[in-house]
Design an enzyme around this catalytic site. Structure first.
Site, PDB file in Angstrom:
ATOM      1  N   LEU A   1       0.811  -1.216   0.000  1.00 45.65           N
ATOM      2  CA  LEU A   1       0.000   0.000   0.000  1.00 45.65           C
ATOM      3  C   LEU A   1       0.843   1.263   0.000  1.00 45.65           C
ATOM      4  O   LEU A   1       0.410   2.308  -0.472  1.00 45.65           O
ATOM      5  CB  LEU A   1      -0.921   0.013   1.228  1.00 45.65           C
ATOM      6  N   GLY A   2       2.031   1.209   0.566  1.00 46.27           N
ATOM      7  CA  GLY A   2       2.883   2.381   0.663  1.00 46.27           C
ATOM      8  C   GLY A   2       4.083   2.073   1.530  1.00 46.27           C
ATOM      9  O   GLY A   2       4.288   0.942   1.974  1.00 46.27           O
TER      10      GLY A   2
ATOM     11  N   GLY B   1       8.851   5.769   6.948  1.00 42.24           N
ATOM     12  CA  GLY B   1      10.253   5.930   7.289  1.00 42.24           C
ATOM     13  C   GLY B   1      10.890   4.671   7.833  1.00 42.24           C
ATOM     14  O   GLY B   1      12.105   4.515   7.766  1.00 42.24           O
ATOM     15  N   PHE B   2      10.102   3.744   8.374  1.00 44.18           N
ATOM     16  CA  PHE B   2      10.681   2.565   9.010  1.00 44.18           C
ATOM     17  C   PHE B   2      10.128   1.261   8.449  1.00 44.18           C
ATOM     18  O   PHE B   2      10.236   0.235   9.078  1.00 44.18           O
ATOM     19  CB  PHE B   2      10.450   2.616  10.518  1.00 44.18           C
TER      20      PHE B   2
ATOM     21  N   LYS C   1       2.309  -3.572   8.786  1.00 43.88           N
ATOM     22  CA  LYS C   1       3.551  -2.826   8.590  1.00 43.88           C
ATOM     23  C   LYS C   1       4.725  -3.740   8.894  1.00 43.88           C
ATOM     24  O   LYS C   1       4.817  -4.317   9.976  1.00 43.88           O
ATOM     25  CB  LYS C   1       3.607  -1.599   9.492  1.00 43.88           C
TER      26      LYS C   1
ATOM     27  N   ASP D   1       5.208   7.333  32.775  1.00 41.73           N
ATOM     28  CA  ASP D   1       5.360   6.216  31.839  1.00 41.73           C
ATOM     29  C   ASP D   1       6.293   6.592  30.695  1.00 41.73           C
ATOM     30  O   ASP D   1       6.006   6.349  29.534  1.00 41.73           O
ATOM     31  CB  ASP D   1       3.995   5.789  31.292  1.00 41.73           C
TER      32      ASP D   1
END
Length: 739
Positions: free
Chosen positions: A485-486, A489-490, A507, A549
């Site tokens: 799909l695209g 950056g990682f 991803k 956190d």
């Protein structure tokens, strides 16, 4: 019966003499006291004994509890009034009798220009090299009958032969007794009590959070202990965590092999020993008299054993498996780490020598090929043991016909009920109205309720469903370019379709080459940006905010790699004049929380400072806390301290940074990180001071050794300890609630 003591103490604030030097030996009337007056070291007489020993005990407890003895096997005479403890010319501790003969010595080998000995508030008696500051010897390496936080309980049979607990012979005699406590050398290790070198009790293998042979209702210990992986020199070792100020002790009554092979022990039954299904007593006469040590033997030969002897067999009558629940698993397992549950079952099925198998979360596949020893039935907890049975003992021959009739009857009833229900649903649909349960008789109502329950279960789903990698490969057609799909950056994003038709986006993160984009200038900008953001939250904003956190996964980077602090779901607002707060609900991500927050729920800006220090080490090393522990088999903070203390701070830097011209700045960042993760909040800088330290060239104070080491806990189903209080992975569940 033997007794194991685990001592956990809180530390008051006082001052006292805790150093022994060559110029100041200790006589019979003198003692050393740790700096906060927690422990005291000196000579003592146990009970009514006529012998004298050098030991350590609690300073402020009325009834003296001795937790360590130096000369256990070489006592002094109570009539000897000139005994003393000194530091000899060779730098070793020595106990001398009245004639100046050495009764006991630490026997550290090497050339030392000068040493001192110190009694710490941990209860550790150490010999320190005056010039290098390194520890040459410590009492923690030689436990007695007590285990303190910070001590390591080691593996029996390791090369160094230390770090094992041993009992006293009696209350009046600290000489090593018959019982020894330690870990077994197998993987995963078990905790054992040996009596005269023979196994007397065991706690079962370690599953990453607890010993599975200790039932959950007796536990409460799983949050108190952690097990460090082994190495070729020492093997694994167990350590005690700092969690409260209580004294924990337990008595072990049961003995191994009490019921013999292929038998099971149930304390609530009479008699307490019984043969496993498919097995009978080896000696009926002895068994009837209560002598169960010879155990049981298989009643019928296994099919695979008949095949091996050349006898004919029926293809329709196969060996089978029988599942026993809530079981203390037997001793003597073989371990297959990389097998899943199906592969584990298949391995056992294909190997006639396999007597039983178990698949335990945190351990994976365990199989047994020898006699099954030391099996116990628990009322709660325990594991499932899958036992191999012959077809004759499975109950299928005698119950087959009855089972067929039962299944036929049940199937007919279900078919009839299903038809009635479907007819009713069709009728109500045609009438355009909802079902009215009041019109059902009891049988129809039961069927409808069960059907509706199944519908509800199908509609419910987990908040974070988990998919295996092979499923991801299948739904994306092996990450086909047609499904792409695209790309970000990682990594690239792929379209996928699940079995139920739902479309998903997957991803796939790129390879480590992206690390090259994080050069020193970019990393230092991120480090400073996070620091400035915390300064704003702590000091400059209209609301004083403690994040609670902080971790790298909660830091977002824009297109110019500028950091943004995110996820304020656990944040706590303070009044401008407020320094501290307490909470009864400890939340956050384990590995980033400060010691005072974990132990007492104390919140301050120094809590965020601690988390910032952990992140600093992660950014400098390009390793997450959890990844580092898994790969290097050691705690991140402990490794950082040891490297820094040994002058090897550059080892903590990413390989991509070591060749740059900014190593000195990187080492300064690591220095600041170690100051931020100090045990005590008062020893940590504020965020304003930390940011200033990063950018200035002023001399920094030396960090103290971090004695409190955060432990990595594995998730269990016990619902006990810190596992309930904090996240043990990189994901934090945030909930909105009133403050």
């Amino acid at each position: 019966m033997t007794c194991l003591y685990v001592l956990i103490t809180s530390l008051p604030h006082c001052t006292a003499t805790d150093i022994l030097s060559k110029e100041s030996p200790i006589s019979l009337t003198q003692t050393l006291v740790s700096s906060n007056q927690v422990y005291e070291l000196g000579f003592f007489n146990p009970g009514n004994s006529t012998n004298r020993y050098l030991g350590i005990w609690f300073k402020n407890i009325a009834k003296k509890k001795v937790i360590w003895v130096a000369n256990r096997e070489n006592p002094l005479s109570v009539s000897d009034n000139r005994s003393s403890l000194i530091i000899g010319n060779d730098g070793n501790l020595r106990i001398l009798d009245g004639d100046q003969n050495t009764v006991w010595t630490t026997n550290v080998r090497g050339q030392f220009n000068g040493t001192t000995a110190q009694l710490t508030d941990m209860g550790d008696f150490c010999i320190n090299d005056t010039f290098s500051g390194s520890i040459l010897w410590e009492s923690f390496d030689y436990p007695g009958n007590s285990l303190l936080p910070g001590m390591k309980l080691g593996t029996k049979g390791n090369k160094q032969g230390k770090r094992l607990m041993s009992s006293w012979r009696s209350n009046d005699d600290p000489t090593p007794g018959n019982f020894v406590v330690g870990l077994s050398a197998e993987q995963p290790p078990q905790i054992f009590i040996w009596r005269n070198s023979k196994p007397n009790w065991r706690g079962g293998p370690w599953d990453g959070g607890k010993f599975i042979g200790i039932p959950e209702q007796d536990a409460g210990y799983s949050g108190l202990v952690s097990l460090m992986p082994g190495n070729s020199q020492e093997g694994a070792y167990l350590i005690i965590n700092f969690l409260n100020s209580s004294l924990i002790h337990g008595y072990i009554y049961n003995l191994m092999a009490f019921c013999g092979a292929f038998a099971i022990c149930t304390n609530t039954n009479n008699p307490i020993c019984d043969c496993l299904r498919g097995f009978v007593p080896q000696s009926n006469d002895e068994w009837s008299k209560g002598n169960w040590t010879r155990g049981c033997v298989r009643r019928s030969e296994l099919l695979c054993e008949k095949n091996e002897t050349g006898l004919a067999s029926s293809k329709t009558k196969l060996d089978t498996f029988w599942v026993l629940t809530r079981i203390k698993l037997p001793d003597g397992h073989q371990w297959f780490l990389y097998m899943d549950s199906d592969e584990c079952r298949q391995w056992c099925l294909n190997n006639c020598s396999c007597k039983a198998y178990a698949y335990v979360e945190g351990i994976n596949c365990m199989v047994w090929t020898e006699e099954l020893m030391d099996i116990k039935q628990f009322s709660e907890g325990g594991e499932n043991l899958v036992l191999r049975l012959s077809y004759a003992d499975s109950g299928k021959e005698t119950n087959g016909a009855a089972l067929l009739i039962s299944l036929t009857t049940i199937g007919g009833v279900l078919l009839l009920c299903g038809f009635v229900f479907c007819l009713y649903r069709w009728t109500t649909y045609k009438k355009g109205r909802k079902p009215n349960l009041d019109h059902f008789n009891s049988e129809d109502e039961l069927v409808l309720r069960d059907t509706l329950h199944e519908d509800i279960l199908r509609e419910e789903s987990f908040e974070l469903p988990i998919f295996e990698f092979k499923q991801i490969i299948a739904v994306t057609n092996h990450f086909s370019p047609r499904n792409k799909l695209g790309e970000g950056g990682f990594g690239a994003v792929y379209k996928g379709i699940l079995d139920d038709g739902q479309q998903v986006a997957v991803k796939r993160l790129s390879d480590p080459k992206k690390r090259q984009q994080l050069d020193w200038a970019t990393r230092f900008n991120i480090i400073q940006g996070i620091g400035r953001g915390l300064v704003y939250l702590h000091r400059d904003s209209c609301l004083r905010i403690i994040h609670r956190d902080l971790k790298c996964s909660n830091i977002l980077l824009d297109e110019k790699m500028n950091p943004k602090i995110s996820d304020f779901g656990l944040a706590r607002s303070f009044q401008i004049t407020q320094e501290l707060a307490n909470t009864c609900k400890i939340v956050g991500t384990f590995g980033y929380m400060s010691p005072e927050y974990i132990m007492g729920g104390v919140i301050s800006e120094k809590s965020d400072v601690f988390s910032y220090g952990v992140m600093l080490l992660e950014i400098m090393s390009s390793k997450r806390n959890t990844d580092f522990i898994h790969q290097e088999q050691i705690y991140h903070l402990a490794h950082a301290w040891e490297s820094w203390k040994g002058g090897r701070g550059i080892e903590l830097m990413d390989q991509a940074l070591r060749g740059s011209s900014c190593v000195s700045e990187g080492l300064r960042c690591i220095h600041v990180a170690l100051l931020c993760v100090q045990d005590l909040p008062k020893d940590r800088p504020t965020m304003t001071e930390a940011v200033s330290m990063l950018c200035s060239e002023t001399e920094l104070p030396e960090p103290k050794e971090p004695l409190f080491t955060l432990q990595r806990l594995s998730g269990t189903s016990s619902g006990q300890g810190l596992i309930n209080m904090c996240s043990i992975n990189a994901v934090t569940i945030s909930m909105t609630e009133g403050r």
